[in-house]
Design an enzyme around this catalytic site. Structure first.
Site, mmCIF file in Angstrom:
data_model
loop_
_atom_site.group_PDB
_atom_site.id
_atom_site.type_symbol
_atom_site.label_atom_id
_atom_site.label_comp_id
_atom_site.label_asym_id
_atom_site.label_seq_id
_atom_site.Cartn_x
_atom_site.Cartn_y
_atom_site.Cartn_z
ATOM 1 N N LYS A 1 44.909 29.575 32.567
ATOM 2 C CA LYS A 1 44.466 28.450 31.829
ATOM 3 C C LYS A 1 45.823 27.572 31.636
ATOM 4 O O LYS A 1 45.879 26.442 31.422
ATOM 5 C CB LYS A 1 44.045 28.531 30.334
ATOM 6 C CG LYS A 1 42.524 29.220 30.192
ATOM 7 C CD LYS A 1 41.888 29.056 28.937
ATOM 8 C CE LYS A 1 40.546 29.210 28.971
ATOM 9 N NZ LYS A 1 39.762 29.047 27.978
ATOM 10 N N LYS B 1 30.312 31.917 41.954
ATOM 11 C CA LYS B 1 29.550 32.183 40.744
ATOM 12 C C LYS B 1 28.836 30.756 40.346
ATOM 13 O O LYS B 1 29.548 29.733 40.598
ATOM 14 C CB LYS B 1 30.214 32.539 39.642
ATOM 15 C CG LYS B 1 29.401 33.804 38.534
ATOM 16 C CD LYS B 1 30.443 34.394 37.786
ATOM 17 C CE LYS B 1 29.719 34.064 36.626
ATOM 18 N NZ LYS B 1 30.917 34.453 35.469
ATOM 19 N N LYS C 1 29.881 26.456 35.018
ATOM 20 C CA LYS C 1 30.083 25.054 34.812
ATOM 21 C C LYS C 1 31.021 24.070 36.001
ATOM 22 O O LYS C 1 30.892 23.003 36.188
ATOM 23 C CB LYS C 1 30.925 24.956 33.708
ATOM 24 C CG LYS C 1 30.382 25.672 32.456
ATOM 25 C CD LYS C 1 30.959 26.081 31.278
ATOM 26 C CE LYS C 1 30.417 27.104 30.388
ATOM 27 N NZ LYS C 1 31.358 27.849 29.563
#
Ligand code: TRP
Length: 333
Positions: free
Chosen positions: A115, A197, A200
């Site tokens: 992050k 995967k 989002k």
């Protein structure tokens, strides 16, 4: 007997819309858990703001997620559903645990490193101490199990390290929970890139179906789904990842086995197969979408759910927090 039930707790960050992948991979199986476990689920809004959020969007998504989970079968009568910021003990214990987590161990967290790289202009203290708040979320309720995805395993391990350190100084205050990586649940891949995967981030590539997508959108996404240059429906994840992923989805929504699916589409090309998968998904999601939309309009109902949830959760959380405050030497109020 009610008292004998084991406890399970998990948090969900309201930072994006729910996807077909998370539904088939996880949420779908949650409703049944309530029979066996005493389940707590909360919308982790305190965690969400470690990344900058638009306030109106965060508020809407928090409620939407609650509505969607209920629509997916999480019965508020059988599960405790609440909003993290409504139970102030999370932030309070989070602070205490900050003082029992080491700079070095926090620095080693993979999610923090990822992050920080993605949000280079906002590497804030909350992002760094995120695992301490998560440890507080967990330890307040003394759960037996914490169902998490693989990406959260490291955080649960750090929670253990913090709890053990604390117990080492003050005696057995915290119970150490087990991470619970569910056995059931399909791994659903992106429709446009079946090697990554369904998430989002795959949304802009047309690879992700959202729980709230209208039927036209779902139909279009499945028609465009990436397959291969062959023309037969056969399960082989290595050679035919696109087709195999579509089979996994079809199997998850219809309950049919791979053999049955191969037989059903034998002699028919992808032009028949892809829209059929789309249709099956549309029919599975239709009642969920309709129920979630209905609940979103019923603000009084949602308010009743999250208030009752926070009250029950707060009661348990307070007991743990009192004990911790006493142990570390705070003067009782
Ligand atoms: N960090 C988790 C995630 O990103 C969400 C979360 C917050 C959580 N607190 C938790 C999960 C406590 C389990 C238990 O998915």
């Amino acid at each position: 007997m009610e008292e004998a039930k084991k406890t399970m707790l998990s948090g969900i960050k309201p930072s994006g819309d729910l996807t077909l992948g998370s539904y088939l991979g996880a949420i779908k199986n949650w409703a049944a858990r309530a029979e066996e476990y005493d389940c707590y689920y909360f919308m982790a809004d305190l965690h969400a703001i470690t990344v900058r959020q638009n306030p109106a969007d965060l508020r809407r998504r928090t409620l939407e997620q609650l509505a969607q989970y209920i629509a997916c079968g999480l019965d508020p009568e059988k599960n405790t559903l609440f909003i993290q910021s409504h139970v102030h003990q999370h932030a309070e214990l989070g602070w205490v645990l900050n003082c029992y987590a080491m700079f070095g161990e926090l620095s080693r967290m993979t999610q923090f490193k990822d992050k920080s790289a993605k949000n280079a202009d906002n590497i804030n203290g909350g992002l760094f101490t995120y695992p301490c708040l998560m440890a507080a979320d967990i330890l307040l309720y003394q759960p037996d199990y914490v169902p998490v995805g693989d990406d959260q395993r490291q955080h649960v391990e750090l929670c253990h390290a913090i709890a053990r350190r604390f117990n080492g100084v003050y005696g057995d205050v915290f119970k150490l929970p087990e991470p619970y990586i569910p056995k059931v649940g399909a791994r659903i891949m992106s429709l446009s890139d079946p090697t990554s995967k369904m998430s989002k981030s795959e949304e802009e590539n047309g690879g992700t179906v959202l729980l709230m997508d209208p039927p036209e959108t779902i139909a279009r996404l499945f028609k465009r789904a990436v397959t291969d240059s062959e023309t037969f429906v056969h399960y082989d994840p290595a050679q035919k990842p696109g087709v195999s992923n579509l089979m996994t989805i079809y199997s998850a929504v219809t309950g049919k086995s791979y053999d049955e699916i191969e037989a059903e589409f034998a002699g028919q090309g992808y032009g028949v197969f892809k829209p059929a998968v789309g249709e099956a998904v549309i029919e599975t999601l239709r009642p969920i979408r309709e129920e979630a939309s209905r609940l979103m309009k019923d603000k009084a109902y949602l308010e009743g759910v999250y208030r009752a949830g926070a009250e029950k959760a707060g009661h348990i959380a307070e007991k743990t927090l009192r004990k911790v405050y006493k142990k570390v030497g705070f003067v009782a109020r």
